[in-house]
Design an enzyme around this catalytic site. Structure first.
Site, PDB file in Angstrom:
ATOM      1  N   GLY A  94       5.096  -1.515   2.213  1.00  0.00           N
ATOM      2  CA  GLY A  94       4.143  -0.166   2.403  1.00  0.00           C
ATOM      3  C   GLY A  94       4.755   0.784   2.343  1.00  0.00           C
ATOM      4  O   GLY A  94       5.798   1.355   2.872  1.00  0.00           O
ATOM      5  N   HIS A 112       1.044  -0.631  -0.345  1.00  0.00           N
ATOM      6  CA  HIS A 112      -0.207   0.301  -0.108  1.00  0.00           C
ATOM      7  C   HIS A 112       0.550   1.783   0.294  1.00  0.00           C
ATOM      8  O   HIS A 112       1.788   1.177   1.103  1.00  0.00           O
ATOM      9  CB  HIS A 112      -1.149   0.064   1.000  1.00  0.00           C
ATOM     10  CG  HIS A 112       0.122  -0.481   2.534  1.00  0.00           C
ATOM     11  ND1 HIS A 112       0.089   0.906   3.064  1.00  0.00           N
ATOM     12  CD2 HIS A 112      -0.556  -1.177   3.379  1.00  0.00           C
ATOM     13  CE1 HIS A 112       0.405  -0.027   3.895  1.00  0.00           C
ATOM     14  NE2 HIS A 112       0.145  -0.787   4.391  1.00  0.00           N
ATOM     15  N   ASP A 113       0.300   1.824  -0.672  1.00  0.00           N
ATOM     16  CA  ASP A 113       1.125   3.406  -0.715  1.00  0.00           C
ATOM     17  C   ASP A 113       2.243   4.356  -1.609  1.00  0.00           C
ATOM     18  O   ASP A 113       3.166   5.155  -1.627  1.00  0.00           O
ATOM     19  CB  ASP A 113       1.037   4.180   1.245  1.00  0.00           C
ATOM     20  CG  ASP A 113       0.017   3.964   1.254  1.00  0.00           C
ATOM     21  OD1 ASP A 113      -1.050   5.448   0.978  1.00  0.00           O
ATOM     22  OD2 ASP A 113      -0.098   3.225   2.426  1.00  0.00           O
TER      23      ASP A 113
END
Length: 271
Positions: free
Chosen positions: A141, A123-124
């Site tokens: 992440g 994520h991100d």
């Protein structure tokens, strides 16, 4: 353009936006907020979930899971996104997650990337153009990977780390610090082993540019002074060289991780 071809066993939920010439093979599932641009292909058994956008002509192979909620225990269902560029290859078992409220709400992957079997984009993350993940690469992440970087099989990158453009992360490396642009890191824990000379040659860098990068590298990681002092010295000597400036800007910008340095040299703290 031709109409989309959707196998009878595939599930494409109402609301999904399917471009011209898209091919959706057997047993795929496309969620109601997904966007597949023209010419995409889901070979078979592919899941595209969440607020995921896939660029033109990207091809995704069986058992890839694209856009399911991030592997972050703080995630509360916020409307975050995953965006994948054009002309990518996403091989078997690849997983990619959208962003979170704590990381800017989006995960972004550039154009012409190749993600080989069972690799993961957390994520991100922000992944540039022309990047290659070999089999089983794990990107935690909040990481960033610059254009044309290559990550070898089984490499693991810790959260918030940065991998610079044209860098090479060796297979089975555990990267817990930032890798400079054009650098090569190997080992667990990974250390800077030099410049990605073969990669530079394959990308068509001129001989004089490679020589300049070598001289700058030796000066930048010399034993005298601090890294930031050496950055300023190198900046004066190589003021007109854009690739060297890219390395210097990367070091100056800093991040949450230290700069990966050669073996026997302590990692340089965040700028």
């Amino acid at each position: 353009m031709s109409a989309a071809r959707i196998h009878a066993s595939a599930v494409v939920e109402d609301g999904a936006r399917i471009g011209d010439g898209v091919a959706i093979g057997p047993f795929c599932h496309v969620g109601p907020e997904a966007v597949l641009a023209e010419g995409c292909e889901l070979v078979s058994h592919v899941v595209v979930a969440g607020r995921t956008t896939i660029g033109p002509r990207t091809r995704i192979f069986p058992f890839a899971s694209i856009g399911h909620q991030p592997q972050d225990l703080k995630f509360k269902g916020e409307p975050s996104t995953l965006s994948i560029g054009a002309d990518c290859q996403i091989r078997e078992g690849v997983t990619m997650n959208p962003g979170t409220a704590g990381g800017g709400m989006e995960t972004v992957v550039g154009d012409r990337c190749a993600f080989l079997a069972n690799s993961h984009v957390g994520h991100d993350c922000r992944v540039g153009n022309g990047v290659v993940f070999s089999n089983n690469v794990m990107l935690a992440g909040h990481c960033s990977v610059g254009d044309y970087a290559i990550l070898g099989g089984g490499a693991a990158v810790i959260q918030f780390a940065r991998v610079g453009a044209h860098a090479f992360v060796g297979g089975l490396s555990g990267l817990e610090n930032d890798c400079i642009p054009y650098g090569m890191v190997v080992g667990n824990r990974a250390y800077l082993s030099g410049l990605n000379i073969i990669g530079l040659q394959r990308r068509g860098f001129a001989r004089e540019d490679i020589h300049a990068l070598r001289r700058a590298y030796r000066a930048l990681f010399a034993p005298e002074g601090t890294l930031l002092e050496r950055v300023e010295d190198v900046a004066v000597e190589f003021e007109a060289h854009p690739a060297v400036r890219e390395i210097l800007d990367f070091v100056r910008e800093g991040g949450k991780r230290s700069i990966c340095t050669p073996r026997g040299t302590p990692p340089a703290g965040p700028a």
